[in-house]
Design a protein around this motif. Structure first.
Motif, short mmCIF file in Angstrom:
data_model
loop_
_atom_site.label_atom_id
_atom_site.label_comp_id
_atom_site.label_asym_id
_atom_site.label_seq_id
_atom_site.Cartn_x
_atom_site.Cartn_y
_atom_site.Cartn_z
N LEU A 19 1.03 -1.20 -0.15
CA LEU A 19 -0.10 0.01 0.13
C LEU A 19 0.76 1.24 -0.01
CD1 LEU A 19 -2.20 -1.19 2.73
CD2 LEU A 19 -2.85 -1.48 0.34
N ARG A 20 0.99 1.83 -1.26
CA ARG A 20 2.28 2.83 -1.40
C ARG A 20 1.29 4.17 -1.95
NH1 ARG A 20 7.45 1.23 -4.07
NH2 ARG A 20 7.83 0.64 -1.87
N PRO A 21 0.78 4.94 -1.23
CA PRO A 21 -0.10 5.89 -1.91
C PRO A 21 0.73 6.97 -2.71
CG PRO A 21 0.01 6.53 0.45
CD PRO A 21 0.67 5.16 0.06
N GLU A 22 1.97 7.21 -2.45
CA GLU A 22 2.74 8.31 -3.35
C GLU A 22 3.03 7.66 -4.87
OE1 GLU A 22 5.76 5.47 -1.31
OE2 GLU A 22 4.12 6.88 -0.70
N ALA A 23 2.86 6.46 -4.99
CA ALA A 23 3.06 5.70 -6.31
C ALA A 23 1.76 5.26 -6.74
CB ALA A 23 3.98 4.77 -6.29
N ASP A 24 0.71 5.28 -6.01
CA ASP A 24 -0.56 4.87 -6.30
C ASP A 24 -0.48 3.32 -6.66
OD1 ASP A 24 -2.11 7.30 -6.29
OD2 ASP A 24 -1.62 7.97 -8.39
N LEU A 25 0.09 2.51 -5.84
CA LEU A 25 0.14 1.30 -5.68
C LEU A 25 -0.52 0.76 -4.56
CD1 LEU A 25 3.89 0.51 -6.78
CD2 LEU A 25 1.78 0.06 -7.93
N TYR A 26 -1.57 0.06 -4.83
CA TYR A 26 -2.43 -0.81 -3.66
C TYR A 26 -2.67 -2.24 -4.05
CZ TYR A 26 -3.14 4.14 -2.96
OH TYR A 26 -2.98 5.61 -2.99
N TYR A 27 -2.28 -3.18 -3.41
CA TYR A 27 -2.34 -4.51 -3.96
C TYR A 27 -2.13 -5.50 -2.70
CZ TYR A 27 2.66 -5.24 -5.32
OH TYR A 27 3.93 -5.30 -4.95
N ILE A 28 -2.65 -6.57 -2.91
CA ILE A 28 -2.55 -7.85 -1.93
C ILE A 28 -2.74 -8.95 -2.99
CG2 ILE A 28 -3.51 -9.05 -0.15
CD1 ILE A 28 -5.32 -6.60 0.67
N THR A 29 -1.53 -9.68 -2.88
CA THR A 29 -1.49 -10.77 -3.99
C THR A 29 -0.74 -12.23 -3.32
OG1 THR A 29 -0.70 -11.32 -6.09
CG2 THR A 29 0.71 -9.80 -4.80
N GLY A 30 -1.22 -13.37 -3.94
CA GLY A 30 -0.55 -14.26 -3.35
C GLY A 30 -1.71 -15.53 -2.86
N ASN A 31 -1.10 -16.35 -1.76
CA ASN A 31 -2.10 -17.26 -1.05
C ASN A 31 -2.41 -16.42 0.17
OD1 ASN A 31 -1.74 -19.40 -2.94
ND2 ASN A 31 0.27 -19.87 -1.80
N SER A 32 -3.65 -16.74 0.60
CA SER A 32 -3.89 -16.20 1.84
C SER A 32 -4.97 -17.26 2.67
CB SER A 32 -5.20 -15.12 1.57
OG SER A 32 -5.33 -14.26 2.88
N PHE A 33 -4.32 -17.99 3.68
CA PHE A 33 -4.81 -19.06 4.59
C PHE A 33 -4.00 -18.97 5.86
CE2 PHE A 33 -2.08 -21.50 1.67
CZ PHE A 33 -1.27 -22.10 2.25
N LEU A 52 -8.15 6.52 4.87
CA LEU A 52 -9.47 7.24 4.33
C LEU A 52 -9.74 8.37 5.36
CD1 LEU A 52 -11.37 4.15 4.09
CD2 LEU A 52 -10.66 5.41 2.35
N LYS A 53 -9.24 8.74 6.69
CA LYS A 53 -9.18 9.93 7.46
C LYS A 53 -8.45 10.77 6.67
CE LYS A 53 -9.85 7.47 11.65
NZ LYS A 53 -8.95 7.06 13.10
N LYS A 54 -7.23 10.46 6.02
CA LYS A 54 -6.49 11.71 5.60
C LYS A 54 -6.73 12.08 4.20
CE LYS A 54 -2.65 10.62 8.83
NZ LYS A 54 -1.38 10.30 8.79
N VAL A 55 -7.10 11.09 3.40
CA VAL A 55 -7.35 11.69 2.01
C VAL A 55 -8.55 12.60 1.83
CG1 VAL A 55 -9.14 9.77 1.40
CG2 VAL A 55 -7.60 10.46 -0.19
N ASN A 56 -7.95 13.54 1.15
CA ASN A 56 -9.06 14.66 0.67
C ASN A 56 -9.41 14.88 -0.57
OD1 ASN A 56 -6.43 15.68 -0.07
ND2 ASN A 56 -6.41 17.35 1.60
N SER A 57 -8.49 14.16 -1.60
CA SER A 57 -8.90 14.24 -3.01
C SER A 57 -8.01 13.05 -3.58
CB SER A 57 -8.43 15.51 -3.75
OG SER A 57 -7.06 15.64 -3.68
N ILE A 58 -8.58 12.42 -4.51
CA ILE A 58 -7.79 11.30 -5.13
C ILE A 58 -8.64 10.97 -6.31
CG2 ILE A 58 -9.36 9.61 -4.24
CD1 ILE A 58 -6.77 7.82 -3.95
N LYS A 59 -7.88 10.62 -7.56
CA LYS A 59 -8.55 10.75 -8.74
C LYS A 59 -9.32 9.08 -8.75
CE LYS A 59 -5.56 13.48 -11.63
NZ LYS A 59 -4.75 13.57 -12.59
N VAL A 60 -8.36 8.19 -8.26
CA VAL A 60 -8.92 6.85 -8.23
C VAL A 60 -8.14 5.87 -7.19
CG1 VAL A 60 -7.96 5.90 -10.17
CG2 VAL A 60 -10.10 5.03 -9.44
N LEU A 61 -8.68 5.11 -6.65
CA LEU A 61 -7.89 4.13 -5.77
C LEU A 61 -8.31 2.87 -6.63
CD1 LEU A 61 -7.52 4.02 -2.16
CD2 LEU A 61 -7.98 2.00 -3.23
#
Length: 100
Positions: A19-33, A52-61
């Protein structure tokens, strides 16, 4: 916005999280158990709550979810995350990319 990057390295039973907002990278990938999905996903949910408390403007997440395997307990945590995003002030700007 000043949010720190959240990075969790993938392990055999847990996904990689970036989760890297300065690069607009948001991902979760792999196995989850993980043995304790609530404990694993708590930092992710906490990070998004702060974001979500801090964001005031965003084009898309664009949140990319790419799971090789996702157990039922992990699904519940992902559903919690989606509810947080859906209930947020930026809900119309959230794009979920789900790969399975």
């Amino acid at each position: 916005m000043g949010m720190e990057t959240l990075y969790i390295e993938a392990e055999r039973t847990t996904p990689e999280v970036l989760l890297r907002p300065e690069a607009d990278l948001y991902y979760i990938t792999g196995n989850s158990f993980p043995a304790n999905p609530l404990r694993f996903y708590e930092p992710v949910l906490d990070w998004f709550n702060e974001f979500l408390k801090k964001v005031n403007s965003i084009k898309v997440l664009a949140l990319r979810l790419e799971f090789n395997y996702l157990n039922t307990a992990s699904q519940k945590q992902i559903a919690r995350l989606m509810r947080h995003l859906s209930d947020s002030q930026i809900n119309e700007k959230v794009l979920i990319e789900w790969y399975y």
